[in-house]
Design a protein around this motif. Structure first.
Motif, PDB file in Angstrom:
ATOM      1  N   MET A  10     -31.097 -22.052 -20.507  1.00 18.32           N
ATOM      2  CA  MET A  10     -30.347 -23.227 -20.085  1.00 18.32           C
ATOM      3  C   MET A  10     -29.710 -23.988 -21.245  1.00 18.32           C
ATOM      4  N   LYS A  11     -30.346 -23.939 -22.407  1.00 13.54           N
ATOM      5  CA  LYS A  11     -29.833 -24.703 -23.544  1.00 13.54           C
ATOM      6  C   LYS A  11     -28.413 -24.269 -23.942  1.00 13.54           C
ATOM      7  N   PRO A  12     -28.139 -22.972 -24.148  1.00 15.49           N
ATOM      8  CA  PRO A  12     -26.760 -22.581 -24.478  1.00 15.49           C
ATOM      9  C   PRO A  12     -25.771 -22.896 -23.357  1.00 15.49           C
ATOM     10  N   LEU A  13     -26.214 -22.747 -22.098  1.00 17.38           N
ATOM     11  CA  LEU A  13     -25.336 -23.078 -20.983  1.00 17.38           C
ATOM     12  C   LEU A  13     -25.007 -24.566 -20.961  1.00 17.38           C
ATOM     13  N   ALA A  14     -26.002 -25.396 -21.259  1.00 15.56           N
ATOM     14  CA  ALA A  14     -25.770 -26.840 -21.298  1.00 15.56           C
ATOM     15  C   ALA A  14     -24.815 -27.194 -22.436  1.00 15.56           C
ATOM     16  N   ILE A  15     -24.949 -26.531 -23.577  1.00 17.30           N
ATOM     17  CA  ILE A  15     -24.051 -26.789 -24.711  1.00 17.30           C
ATOM     18  C   ILE A  15     -22.631 -26.378 -24.352  1.00 17.30           C
ATOM     19  N   ILE A  16     -22.473 -25.232 -23.741  1.00 20.04           N
ATOM     20  CA  ILE A  16     -21.140 -24.752 -23.343  1.00 20.04           C
ATOM     21  C   ILE A  16     -20.525 -25.692 -22.299  1.00 20.04           C
ATOM     22  N   ALA A  17     -21.338 -26.119 -21.325  1.00 20.64           N
ATOM     23  CA  ALA A  17     -20.834 -27.030 -20.298  1.00 20.64           C
ATOM     24  C   ALA A  17     -20.421 -28.368 -20.918  1.00 20.64           C
ATOM     25  N   THR A  18     -21.209 -28.874 -21.850  1.00 20.95           N
ATOM     26  CA  THR A  18     -20.877 -30.135 -22.508  1.00 20.95           C
ATOM     27  C   THR A  18     -19.595 -30.011 -23.311  1.00 20.95           C
ATOM     28  N   MET A  19     -19.459 -28.922 -24.054  1.00 22.90           N
ATOM     29  CA  MET A  19     -18.242 -28.707 -24.841  1.00 22.90           C
ATOM     30  C   MET A  19     -17.021 -28.595 -23.932  1.00 22.90           C
ATOM     31  N   THR A  20     -17.188 -27.943 -22.787  1.00 27.21           N
ATOM     32  CA  THR A  20     -16.078 -27.804 -21.841  1.00 27.21           C
ATOM     33  C   THR A  20     -15.638 -29.168 -21.318  1.00 27.21           C
ATOM     34  N   VAL A  21     -16.614 -30.004 -20.968  1.00 26.58           N
ATOM     35  CA  VAL A  21     -16.294 -31.338 -20.460  1.00 26.58           C
ATOM     36  C   VAL A  21     -15.610 -32.170 -21.547  1.00 26.58           C
ATOM     37  N   VAL A  22     -16.112 -32.106 -22.778  1.00 26.40           N
ATOM     38  CA  VAL A  22     -15.525 -32.886 -23.873  1.00 26.40           C
ATOM     39  C   VAL A  22     -14.096 -32.419 -24.150  1.00 26.40           C
ATOM     40  N   LEU A  23     -13.881 -31.097 -24.228  1.00 20.20           N
ATOM     41  CA  LEU A  23     -12.538 -30.579 -24.490  1.00 20.20           C
ATOM     42  C   LEU A  23     -11.575 -30.898 -23.347  1.00 20.20           C
ATOM     43  N   ALA A  24     -12.055 -30.813 -22.118  1.00 21.95           N
ATOM     44  CA  ALA A  24     -11.205 -31.165 -20.983  1.00 21.95           C
ATOM     45  C   ALA A  24     -10.850 -32.655 -21.025  1.00 21.95           C
ATOM     46  N   GLY A  25     -11.819 -33.476 -21.393  1.00 19.69           N
ATOM     47  CA  GLY A  25     -11.555 -34.908 -21.523  1.00 19.69           C
ATOM     48  C   GLY A  25     -10.548 -35.206 -22.612  1.00 19.69           C
ATOM     49  N   MET A  26     -10.644 -34.479 -23.718  1.00 23.70           N
ATOM     50  CA  MET A  26      -9.671 -34.665 -24.803  1.00 23.70           C
ATOM     51  C   MET A  26      -8.278 -34.241 -24.356  1.00 23.70           C
ATOM     52  N   LYS A  27      -8.209 -33.165 -23.584  1.00 23.59           N
ATOM     53  CA  LYS A  27      -6.903 -32.696 -23.111  1.00 23.59           C
ATOM     54  C   LYS A  27      -6.280 -33.713 -22.158  1.00 23.59           C
ATOM     55  N   VAL A  28      -7.099 -34.267 -21.274  1.00 22.14           N
ATOM     56  CA  VAL A  28      -6.592 -35.235 -20.301  1.00 22.14           C
ATOM     57  C   VAL A  28      -6.161 -36.530 -20.989  1.00 22.14           C
ATOM     58  N   THR A  29      -6.892 -36.938 -22.026  1.00 19.30           N
ATOM     59  CA  THR A  29      -6.584 -38.198 -22.696  1.00 19.30           C
ATOM     60  C   THR A  29      -5.754 -38.008 -23.968  1.00 19.30           C
ATOM     61  N   ALA A  30      -5.151 -36.850 -24.140  1.00 17.00           N
ATOM     62  CA  ALA A  30      -4.366 -36.582 -25.355  1.00 17.00           C
ATOM     63  C   ALA A  30      -3.204 -37.553 -25.514  1.00 17.00           C
ATOM     64  N   PHE A  31      -2.676 -38.054 -24.403  1.00 17.49           N
ATOM     65  CA  PHE A  31      -1.552 -38.985 -24.479  1.00 17.49           C
ATOM     66  C   PHE A  31      -1.940 -40.282 -25.182  1.00 17.49           C
ATOM     67  N   ILE A  32      -3.222 -40.622 -25.221  1.00 18.44           N
ATOM     68  CA  ILE A  32      -3.660 -41.835 -25.907  1.00 18.44           C
ATOM     69  C   ILE A  32      -4.366 -41.518 -27.220  1.00 18.44           C
ATOM     70  N   ILE A  33      -4.991 -40.356 -27.322  1.00 23.23           N
ATOM     71  CA  ILE A  33      -5.726 -40.011 -28.545  1.00 23.23           C
ATOM     72  C   ILE A  33      -4.773 -39.852 -29.721  1.00 23.23           C
ATOM     73  N   GLY A  34      -3.654 -39.170 -29.525  1.00 19.91           N
ATOM     74  CA  GLY A  34      -2.698 -38.978 -30.609  1.00 19.91           C
ATOM     75  C   GLY A  34      -2.162 -40.289 -31.157  1.00 19.91           C
ATOM     76  N   PRO A  35      -1.610 -41.162 -30.302  1.00 15.32           N
ATOM     77  CA  PRO A  35      -1.149 -42.462 -30.807  1.00 15.32           C
ATOM     78  C   PRO A  35      -2.264 -43.308 -31.421  1.00 15.32           C
ATOM     79  N   PHE A  36      -3.465 -43.207 -30.864  1.00 16.77           N
ATOM     80  CA  PHE A  36      -4.587 -43.979 -31.409  1.00 16.77           C
ATOM     81  C   PHE A  36      -4.922 -43.517 -32.821  1.00 16.77           C
ATOM     82  N   VAL A  37      -4.944 -42.210 -33.040  1.00 20.78           N
ATOM     83  CA  VAL A  37      -5.235 -41.679 -34.376  1.00 20.78           C
ATOM     84  C   VAL A  37      -4.128 -42.064 -35.354  1.00 20.78           C
ATOM     85  N   LEU A  38      -2.872 -42.012 -34.915  1.00 21.92           N
ATOM     86  CA  LEU A  38      -1.775 -42.435 -35.790  1.00 21.92           C
ATOM     87  C   LEU A  38      -1.879 -43.922 -36.125  1.00 21.92           C
ATOM     88  N   ALA A  39      -2.235 -44.729 -35.140  1.00 18.43           N
ATOM     89  CA  ALA A  39      -2.399 -46.162 -35.398  1.00 18.43           C
ATOM     90  C   ALA A  39      -3.535 -46.394 -36.389  1.00 18.43           C
TER      91      ALA A  39
END
Length: 176
Positions: A10-39
């Motif tokens: 379960m541990k590797p599956l939980a890590i993979i699931a967490t990484m998937t959720v984080v990457l999906a969240g970054m993709k969805v919020t990319a419109f704000i993450i890029g400008p935020f990092v530039l700011a």
């Protein structure tokens, strides 16, 4: 003993699931993450200027306004450089586009008339499409205009971080 095997699976599956959720969240919020990092980058560059003005006993409002004006000047300079580069690229494409097309056609005609190269080999050369090249430049220009469209968001984030950043960070240090 059975629980250890389940946990080890379960541990590797939980890590993979967490990484998937984080990457999906970054993709969805990319419109704000890029400008935020530039700011954040601009604040990191201009904050020492802001702090120096405060140390020299400039009023807070004047320090903030001068730093914001400097930020706007930097953005205008970057925009000017990008617009010059885009205009020059468009001018070069318009100037040399017909010449490139003519050279490709002459090479294709030479290949067709040549007995060394098999007939029909010029079709490979004809597959080079000038519209595909112009499509690349069009998409590049579209990406640049999208970036310029986000400058207002970057500007607002810059002002928020410059003005409220120290307060937010001090509260975070207190809580953690």
């Amino acid at each position: 003993d059975m629980e250890i095997k389940i946990t080890s699976v379960m541990k590797p599956l939980a890590i993979i699931a967490t990484m998937t959720v984080v990457l999906a969240g970054m993709k969805v919020t990319a419109f704000i993450i890029g400008p935020f990092v530039l700011a954040l980058l601009f604040v990191a560059v201009l904050r020492p200027v802001y702090k120096a003005m405060l140390r020299k006993k400039f009023p807070l409002v004047i320090s903030f306004l001068l730093t914001t004006i400097l930020f706007i000047l930097i953005l205008l300079f970057i925009g000017w450089v990008l617009s010059m580069a885009i205009n020059q690229t468009i001018a070069i494409g318009q100037e040399y586009g017909p010449e490139i097309t003519q050279k490709i056609d002459s090479i294709a005609a030479e290949l067709d008339s040549s007995s060394i190269i098999a007939a029909g080999s010029s079709s490979l050369l004809k597959s080079v499409d000038a519209t595909a090249i112009s499509g690349f430049f069009t998409s590049f220009i579209g990406a640049m205009s999208d970036f310029i469209g986000r400058l207002l968001l970057i500007f607002l984030l810059f002002m928020f971080i410059l003005a409220g950043g120290p307060v937010i960070f001090s509260r975070m240090r207190e809580n953690f």
